[in-house]
Motif scaffolding. Structure first.
Motif, PDB file in Angstrom:
ATOM      1  N   ALA A  23       0.838  -1.199   0.000  1.00 22.85           N
ATOM      2  CA  ALA A  23       0.000   0.000   0.000  1.00 22.85           C
ATOM      3  C   ALA A  23       0.875   1.253   0.000  1.00 22.85           C
ATOM      4  N   GLN A  24       1.893   1.245   0.843  1.00 21.03           N
ATOM      5  CA  GLN A  24       2.747   2.415   0.959  1.00 21.03           C
ATOM      6  C   GLN A  24       3.527   2.681  -0.327  1.00 21.03           C
ATOM      7  N   ILE A  64       2.884   1.707  -3.425  1.00 26.22           N
ATOM      8  CA  ILE A  64       2.042   2.126  -4.546  1.00 26.22           C
ATOM      9  C   ILE A  64       1.628   3.575  -4.365  1.00 26.22           C
ATOM     10  N   SER A  65       1.280   3.965  -3.118  1.00 27.18           N
ATOM     11  CA  SER A  65       0.833   5.334  -2.881  1.00 27.18           C
ATOM     12  C   SER A  65       1.921   6.342  -3.216  1.00 27.18           C
ATOM     13  N   TYR A  66       3.144   6.049  -2.788  1.00 24.56           N
ATOM     14  CA  TYR A  66       4.192   7.048  -2.964  1.00 24.56           C
ATOM     15  C   TYR A  66       4.827   6.998  -4.338  1.00 24.56           C
ATOM     16  N   GLU A  95       9.509   5.103  -0.441  1.00 25.23           N
ATOM     17  CA  GLU A  95       9.713   3.952  -1.320  1.00 25.23           C
ATOM     18  C   GLU A  95      10.756   3.004  -0.744  1.00 25.23           C
ATOM     19  N   MET A 130      -0.640   7.911   5.019  1.00 24.41           N
ATOM     20  CA  MET A 130      -1.508   7.961   3.854  1.00 24.41           C
ATOM     21  C   MET A 130      -1.961   9.393   3.559  1.00 24.41           C
ATOM     22  N   ASN A 131      -2.231  10.185   4.615  1.00 28.44           N
ATOM     23  CA  ASN A 131      -2.609  11.580   4.401  1.00 28.44           C
ATOM     24  C   ASN A 131      -1.499  12.349   3.711  1.00 28.44           C
ATOM     25  N   GLY A 170       0.881  11.210   1.828  1.00 30.87           N
ATOM     26  CA  GLY A 170       1.080  10.769   0.452  1.00 30.87           C
ATOM     27  C   GLY A 170      -0.004  11.272  -0.481  1.00 30.87           C
ATOM     28  N   TRP A 171      -1.280  11.051  -0.097  1.00 31.78           N
ATOM     29  CA  TRP A 171      -2.365  11.305  -1.047  1.00 31.78           C
ATOM     30  C   TRP A 171      -2.855  12.734  -1.016  1.00 31.78           C
ATOM     31  N   LYS A 172      -2.868  13.365   0.166  1.00 30.02           N
ATOM     32  CA  LYS A 172      -3.479  14.690   0.245  1.00 30.02           C
ATOM     33  C   LYS A 172      -2.468  15.815   0.178  1.00 30.02           C
ATOM     34  N   ILE A 219       0.947  14.239  -3.547  1.00 31.07           N
ATOM     35  CA  ILE A 219       0.459  14.059  -4.920  1.00 31.07           C
ATOM     36  C   ILE A 219      -0.142  15.358  -5.466  1.00 31.07           C
TER      37      ILE A 219
END
Lengths: 424, 177
Positions: A193-194, A196-198, A251, A357-358, A360-362, A365
């Motif tokens: 998960a980590q 792929i997100s980053y 990564e 996750m916050n 990385g995604w918010k 990106i």
């Protein structure tokens, strides 16, 4: 944006000032013995350097962390304990190779190689040195053959790095799954998960570099960074560099993003069930990835093996032949980032999973996507002769609008989540 | 040399494809799919389409199959499924018809156009010609299809989010509160 304008962007050639780079001159012409020997030497050197560099990195990390914590660190084997890693490695080879009963035998044996081989392959496209004095553009002469100090210079260059890092995910994922045990599985689910997100943030900040350099080839990217002012660190405006560095740390699963092997929660993470040689392969891959990722940052943003130059005057080291100088600069720049990674490990606490996750995604990106769009708009305006200030202002205004919409969406969604009751 | 590469890559593709179908464990099937995708990437390299090869590995092998594996692991479908039980009875005959039909259409298309397939624009010697040609095509002739595909993806994502959301609000019966 009109189609013809976009097409115009792609018709415009490389950015001004960067010479056209066409692969490695070594491989032009018929296949002879001398080029073959040169390639064989390069392969051997990279293999040995990779292993020795990793040994050095393990020692370096232990020593620096020890220094930061007021300890001595390894000091018995060899001068300053520099042979400690070798001793540990030999010890690992003689340990029993365990195979858990519930393991998936084939995948369990395959996984360490899926982690280890990509780590090595990335080395092949990194420019490790070269002669940049007198406009030689990184070409050196070995055995009468003109060549670059890098094993391969494929046209896809930097994409190979991304491809290899996406293969490396398999190593960690399958290791955790095939162990047939719950902690490794948790570790590998977290890892995939980590990573792929980053990877998205990593790729977007990489794209910013590619837009300014105008080429995918690693030697071309280095060639476009002739002076300090044209280092991609400056020309892309620092933001992609910072995003890339953070995403790369994630990564690599290094602290503060090491949830994959959080010892306090997961025993050892994805590699809990591994021992002996297979564990050594994972360990080697992890530290080698730290070095290769730093080397990629140096290549992309800091001009790789090019000596720092202002205008036409390059900073040269006296008494050293030009062919060696590139390598020295490369290693110096590399050490800065290696130290930076160790420093992070010694000082920062681990992130919580939702924070990870916050971030990385918010944060990463959207920032890297917006910055990439801004750079692309400037490039299009540049090739069509538009007013630069107008382009920047309009781009910033539309990005600002996008940001406002984004924050509004986040606020609405968090309010709805509050109303529905948090799930965690 | 070319023949050797072709045979090796085709063996990878076919072996991986057989693995996807015949393996009992879903994780092994996913790994077979990775092998197939790698074989296709080798074919791309042999055809000088370096950029497509890289994208094939990054997107398909690196992201999509990883997501497959992720879902398999998360749902814990470790044990082999019982293939005797058929959820939808019409599913298998339909699959057979569609499979045979696709093979027939593709082979007829290849056989009829083999002599008339036009040669693409010649590749320049410089390394980036691949990506230049591709992007020029994608953002000029195919731009509408390209943009519509992205809209389709957004719709799919939004639909998935909507479907997986809990029923809630003042009228919805919520568990646990």
């Amino acid at each position: 944006m009109a189609v013809s304008e976009l097409a115009g962007l792609f018709q415009g050639d490389l950015p001004m000032g960067s010479p056209m780079v066409t692969g490695d001159p070594l491989l032009d012409g018929p296949l002879l013995w001398a080029p073959l020997i040169v390639v064989a030497i390069k392969v051997l050197v990279i293999f040995v350097l990779g292993l020795v560099g990793t040994m050095f990195m393990v020692w370096f990390e232990r020593k620096v962390v020890a220094g930061m914590q007021n300890r001595v660190g390894p000091n018995k084997a060899g001068p300053f304990g520099i042979l400690q890693t070798l001793a540990d490695g030999i010890k690992l080879f003689f340990k029993e190779d365990l195979l858990p009963d519930r393991a998936d035998r084939f995948v369990f044996r395959l996984a360490p190689f899926l982690a280890f081989v990509p780590a090595f392959l990335v080395w092949s496209v990194i420019p490790l040195g070269g002669d940049y004095s007198g406009g030689r553009d990184g070409i050196v002469t070995i055995l009468g053959q003109q060549t670059r100090v890098q094993l391969a210079d494929p046209p896809i260059g930097i994409l190979l790095v991304l491809a290899m890092s996406s293969i490396a995910v398999y190593g960690i994922m399958l290791a955790g799954w095939s162990s047939g045990s719950k902690y490794p599985l948790l570790g590998s689910v977290r890892a995939s998960a980590q990573m792929i997100s980053y990877e998205a943030a990593l790729g977007l900040s990489l794209a910013a570099v590619l837009v300014t350099s105008g080429t995918l080839s690693t030697s071309g990217i280095v060639a476009s960074q002739t002076t300090l002012g044209s280092w991609n660190l400056v020309t892309t405006g620092f933001i992609p560099f910072i995003v890339f560095l953070i995403a790369a740390t994630a990564e690599l699963n290094r602290p503060p993003f090491d949830l994959v092997e959080a010892e306090q929660e997961l025993v050892g993470g994805f590699n809990t069930e591994y021992s002996s040689l297979r564990f050594a392969l994972f360990f080697l891959a992890e530290f080698m990835n730290t070095i290769t990722m730093s080397a990629i940052v140096v290549t992309l943003f800091l001009g790789g093996p090019r000596p720092p130059a202002i205008g036409n005057t390059a900073l040269t080291i006296p008494l050293i032949p030009g062919a060696l100088e590139g390598t020295i600069w490369f290693v110096l720049k590399l050490l800065v980032f290696l130290y930076f990674y160790v420093w992070l490990r010694a000082t920062l606490p681990r992130l919580r999973y939702d924070q990870l996750m916050n971030l990385g995604w918010k944060v990463l990106i959207p920032i890297s996507l917006g910055w990439f769009l801004l750079l692309a708009a400037i490039r299009v305006g540049d090739s069509n002769g538009w007013n630069v200030i107008a382009v920047v202002v309009i781009a910033l205004v539309s990005l600002g609008l996008g940001y406002l919409l984004f924050t509004a969406a986040l606020r609405v969604s968090s309010r709805q989540r509050d109303r529905e009751g948090a799930m965690y | 040399m070319e023949l050797l590469v072709f045979v090796a890559a085709s063996a990878m593709v076919l072996g991986g494809a057989l693995g996807v179908i015949l393996m009992r464990n879903p994780v092994h099937s996913a790994l077979g799919l990775v092998l197939t995708l790698f074989g296709v990437a080798v074919h791309f390299v042999a055809l000088e389409a370096h950029f497509l090869a890289a994208v094939q590995v990054i997107v398909y092998a690196g992201a999509i199959v990883v997501l497959f594996l992720f879902v398999i692991m998360l749902l814990g479908v470790d044990s082999a499924e019982d293939l005797k039980v058929d959820g939808l009875t019409i599913q298998r005959p339909l699959a057979a018809i569609i499979g045979i039909g696709t093979v027939a259409i593709v082979s007829v298309a290849v056989l009829r156009t083999r002599s008339t397939i036009a040669a693409g624009p010649a590749l320049e010697a410089s390394g980036d010609s691949n990506i230049r040609l591709l992007s020029r095509n994608l953002f000029s002739d195919q731009v509408l299809a390209f943009e519509i595909t992205s809209v389709l993806l957004i719709v799919a994502v939004a639909g998935t989010v909507l479907l997986t959301r809990k029923q809630s609000g003042p009228t919805g019966a919520r568990k646990g509160s």
